[in-house]
Design a protein around this motif. Structure first.
Motif: not given
Length: 235
Positions: A148-155
């Motif tokens: 989840a953290a990496r997905r939010e970082a990209y977004a």
């Protein structure tokens, strides 16, 4: 992007002007040195577009399990005290003429240029902030394995001047979740930069390309012999 608290990450260059050229000057990129780096510490040497495309692994896409809500956006942005979320911070950073900003990050006035269709925009409320590589495409190309953290970082990636881009709603809706095999910007003069930015973003986030996408990018590279890509992996 101005006032970045994080290190500037991918910088993409091409013969045509980048949309990043319309932003206020940012600090030079910096990060840990990588193989093949030259010049300033951590700044990778420019790669010809063909070579950069060859660095993207080829793999079939996997859409299973995708929903936009997996990629949390927009978050509180780089400055959690300014009242502006990531979307509004991007809009402010890309203004050619800065708007007036009042409480709640409400904007009036200002001028922007949408590189996709070369349209001048004067109403912040009508601007879309596009994920250059769409969220669904990110998921298909490797994001399905992210936490989840990496997905939010990209977004919400403002550390790169290219992951997020302010464009007209019309062009963003037309693009949707399509890759370069399915959609290119209406502004033909932006195609080389579009290819470079797409490739650099995929390399930055360690994403794959399917075969149709790869062939489309190679076709663009044929017409963009002077286009180069400089990227740095996301952390």
């Amino acid at each position: 992007m101005p006032a970045l608290a994080l290190a500037a990450l991918p910088l993409l260059t091409a013969a045509p002007a980048s949309h990043a050229d319309h932003r206020p000057a940012a600090a030079p990129a910096s990060a840990p040195a990588a193989a093949g780096a030259s010049g300033a510490l951590g700044v990778r040497a420019p790669l010809p577009l063909f070579e950069a495309i060859d660095r993207i692994p080829v793999a079939d896409e996997r859409r299973e399990g995708y929903t936009r809500s997996l990629y949390k956006h927009w978050n509180r942005g780089l400055d959690a005290t300014d009242g502006c979320d990531t979307r509004r911070e991007v809009i402010l950073s890309e203004a050619l003429e800065a708007p007036q900003v009042t409480a709640g990050c409400k904007m009036s006035g200002g001028v922007w240029l949408s590189p996709y269709d070369d349209v001048t925009m004067t109403d912040a409320a009508g601007i879309d902030v596009d994920h250059f590589v769409p969220l669904a495409e990110v998921h298909d190309s490797g994001g399905y394995g992210w936490d989840a953290a990496r997905r939010e970082a990209y977004a919400n990636d403002q550390a790169s001047p290219d992951t997020l881009i302010a464009v007209t709603a019309k062009s963003n809706r037309s693009k949707a979740d399509k890759d370069p095999a399915q959609w290119l910007p209406p502004a033909a003069g932006y195609h080389c930069q579009y290819a470079a930015t797409w490739v650099g973003t995929k390399l930055r986030w360690d994403l794959a390309a399917d075969e149709a996408e790869r062939q489309a990018l190679l076709g663009l590279a044929e017409d963009c012999p002077d286009t180069t890509v400089v990227y740095e992996p996301a952390r």
